[in-house]
Design an enzyme around this catalytic site. Structure first.
Site, PDB file in Angstrom:
ATOM      1  N   HIS A  54      -2.879  -1.633   4.039  1.00 25.92           N
ATOM      2  CA  HIS A  54      -1.506  -2.774   3.669  1.00 25.92           C
ATOM      3  C   HIS A  54      -1.230  -2.663   5.746  1.00 25.92           C
ATOM      4  O   HIS A  54      -0.488  -3.326   5.511  1.00 25.92           O
ATOM      5  CB  HIS A  54      -0.485  -2.519   3.225  1.00 25.92           C
ATOM      6  CG  HIS A  54      -1.192  -2.465   1.368  1.00 25.92           C
ATOM      7  ND1 HIS A  54      -0.348  -1.702   0.367  1.00 25.92           N
ATOM      8  CD2 HIS A  54      -1.911  -3.280   1.472  1.00 25.92           C
ATOM      9  CE1 HIS A  54      -1.177  -2.623  -1.028  1.00 25.92           C
ATOM     10  NE2 HIS A  54      -2.609  -3.427  -0.285  1.00 25.92           N
TER      11      HIS A  54
ATOM     12  N   CYS B 129       2.327 -10.979  17.198  1.00 30.89           N
ATOM     13  CA  CYS B 129       3.413 -12.558  17.567  1.00 30.89           C
ATOM     14  C   CYS B 129       2.349 -13.803  17.050  1.00 30.89           C
ATOM     15  O   CYS B 129       1.038 -14.073  16.920  1.00 30.89           O
ATOM     16  CB  CYS B 129       2.699 -12.850  18.973  1.00 30.89           C
ATOM     17  SG  CYS B 129       3.178 -14.465  19.932  1.00 30.89           S
TER      18      CYS B 129
ATOM     19  N   GLY C 146       0.241   9.222  -6.040  1.00 27.69           N
ATOM     20  CA  GLY C 146       1.622   8.934  -5.383  1.00 27.69           C
ATOM     21  C   GLY C 146       1.604   7.155  -4.743  1.00 27.69           C
ATOM     22  O   GLY C 146       2.198   6.677  -4.422  1.00 27.69           O
TER      23      GLY C 146
HETATM   24  P1  OAD Z   1       4.500   2.404  -6.354  1.00 31.85           P
HETATM   25  O1  OAD Z   1       6.071   2.138  -6.322  1.00 31.85           O
HETATM   26  O2  OAD Z   1       4.224   1.338  -7.052  1.00 31.85           O
HETATM   27  O3  OAD Z   1       4.185   3.581  -7.559  1.00 31.85           O
HETATM   28  C1  OAD Z   1       4.559   5.148  -6.728  1.00 31.85           C
HETATM   29  C2  OAD Z   1       3.957   5.705  -7.588  1.00 31.85           C
HETATM   30  O4  OAD Z   1       3.996   6.903  -6.760  1.00 31.85           O
HETATM   31  C3  OAD Z   1       4.530   6.285  -8.668  1.00 31.85           C
HETATM   32  O5  OAD Z   1       3.419   6.559  -9.647  1.00 31.85           O
HETATM   33  C4  OAD Z   1       5.049   7.850  -8.600  1.00 31.85           C
HETATM   34  O6  OAD Z   1       5.269   7.995  -9.941  1.00 31.85           O
HETATM   35  C5  OAD Z   1       4.979   8.486  -8.074  1.00 31.85           C
HETATM   36  N1  OAD Z   1       5.589   9.438  -7.398  1.00 31.85           N
HETATM   37  C6  OAD Z   1       6.663   9.242  -7.657  1.00 31.85           C
HETATM   38  N2  OAD Z   1       7.790  10.696  -6.327  1.00 31.85           N
HETATM   39  C7  OAD Z   1       6.516  10.725  -6.028  1.00 31.85           C
HETATM   40  C8  OAD Z   1       5.392  12.638  -5.626  1.00 31.85           C
HETATM   41  N3  OAD Z   1       6.793  13.057  -4.708  1.00 31.85           N
HETATM   42  N4  OAD Z   1       4.576  12.761  -4.894  1.00 31.85           N
HETATM   43  C9  OAD Z   1       3.891  12.241  -5.713  1.00 31.85           C
HETATM   44  N5  OAD Z   1       3.759  10.866  -5.728  1.00 31.85           N
HETATM   45  C10 OAD Z   1       5.001  10.053  -6.185  1.00 31.85           C
HETATM   46  O7  OAD Z   1       4.876   2.244  -4.964  1.00 31.85           O
HETATM   47  P2  OAD Z   1       2.781   2.085  -4.608  1.00 31.85           P
HETATM   48  O8  OAD Z   1       1.329   2.170  -5.838  1.00 31.85           O
HETATM   49  O9  OAD Z   1       2.355   2.581  -3.353  1.00 31.85           O
HETATM   50  O10 OAD Z   1       2.670  -3.048  -0.894  1.00 31.85           O
HETATM   51  O11 OAD Z   1       2.944   1.208  -4.659  1.00 31.85           O
HETATM   52  C11 OAD Z   1       0.754   0.218  -4.356  1.00 31.85           C
HETATM   53  C12 OAD Z   1       1.810  -1.347  -3.229  1.00 31.85           C
HETATM   54  O12 OAD Z   1       2.756  -2.330  -3.930  1.00 31.85           O
HETATM   55  C13 OAD Z   1       2.239  -0.784  -1.717  1.00 31.85           C
HETATM   56  O13 OAD Z   1       1.859  -0.725  -0.567  1.00 31.85           O
HETATM   57  C14 OAD Z   1       3.647  -2.643  -1.519  1.00 31.85           C
HETATM   58  C15 OAD Z   1       3.667  -2.789  -2.942  1.00 31.85           C
HETATM   59  O14 OAD Z   1       4.621  -3.222  -3.455  1.00 31.85           O
HETATM   60  C16 OAD Z   1       3.117  -4.558  -0.471  1.00 31.85           C
HETATM   61  O15 OAD Z   1       4.695  -4.292  -0.089  1.00 31.85           O
HETATM   62  C17 OAD Z   1       2.040  -5.100   0.036  1.00 31.85           C
END
Ligand code: OAD
Length: 257
Positions: A125, A133, A193
């Protein structure tokens, strides 16, 4: 999470030559960076991604969008890599020293894997530390961007935007290909995560599962992929990953021999 599961995963990882590590916002949670989908605290519980993180929002209101990403950058700038980032980097050093490797594929834009010592990180991402720019496509480090007015502009007069993937945009081709190579060549796949609901990134988890390589999830909560994993280690990555390295015997004769 019981120790038997941890030991089983440690043994898988010890024996693997190539490991693919796929990470999401959770790996940076213990560094103080908000995740997206957690109720109440998650960014998308408090802000509307369609107003702030969509390509149409940038076109409509570049001031608000760039201001918001500058605010998000200020949070990343204050953050330090945590024990989970360091453990992944340590695992990479260890495997490389033995002729194998660890490919780190991340959805995160915060640069914390690199700050924690990981190399050749595949950023699906993009990165909030680079701004681009819109007029010329030229790139600059965030330290070189003048944020005295929003949206920030380049010398060429173009709007500077973060070099990240907004909703409605394609993921960078090179990163997609590198991630696919990583998943297709790994002996063990680790997802850490991520809620595993955002595509195409989450498709790499499915790709690993369909290859049939051992797969491991590290997350305090269950995800839609949990039941398809060979192993799940329920807990925060900053706690689980260092414990995994300990169980591998890193630093003692078991791992060195
Ligand atoms: P999410 O917020 O969807 O998921 C975060 C995950 O991390 C969840 O499954 C939580 O249970 C877990 N979690 C929380 N604390 C943790 C810890 N201390 N250790 C391990 N895991 C933990 O985030 P992403 O899956 O990264 O995209 O989201 C994917 C994409 O959605 C992002 O890159 C972003 C967002 O919209 C864009 O902005 C394009």
């Amino acid at each position: 999470m019981d120790d038997t599961e941890l030991r089983a995963v440690a043994s898988l990882i010890r024996d693997a030559n190539r490991i693919a590590v796929f990470t999401g916002a959770g790996v940076s949670a213990e560094s103080g960076i908000e995740t997206f989908r957690q109720p109440q605290t998650g960014l998308w519980a408090r802000y509307d991604p369609m107003e702030l993180a969509h390509v149409d929002a940038l076109a409509r209101d570049p001031e608000t969008v760039t201001r918001w990403y500058h605010w998000r950058f200020s949070k990343c700038a204050d953050a330090k890599p945590n024990a989970g980032h360091h453990a992944i980097a340590e695992l990479q050093r260890l495997k490389r020293a033995r002729g194998g490797g660890v490919d780190v594929v991340t959805q995160n834009i915060d640069g914390l894997h690199q700050a924690g010592g990981a190399e050749d990180v595949i950023e699906l991402h993009g990165s909030i530390l680079r701004w681009r720019c819109q007029k010329t496509g030229s790139m600059r480090a965030i330290e070189e961007v003048d944020f005295s007015a929003f949206p920030p502009r380049s010398e060429a007069g173009g709007i500077l935007r973060p070099d990240i993937v907004l909703f409605g945009e394609m993921l960078p081709e090179a990163a997609l290909e590198a991630a696919e190579r990583a998943v297709l060549s790994c002996d063990v796949f680790l997802t850490i995560g991520t809620s595993a609901v955002v595509y195409p990134a989450a498709g790499y988890i499915e790709m690993a599962i369909s290859r049939g390589v051992p797969s491991v999830e590290v997350d305090p909560d269950a995800t839609p992929m949990s039941t398809h994993m060979t192993h799940t280690l329920a807990g925060p990555s900053g706690d689980v990953l260092p414990r995994l390295l300990e169980h591998m015997g890193v630093g003692d004769d078991t791992e060195r021999s």
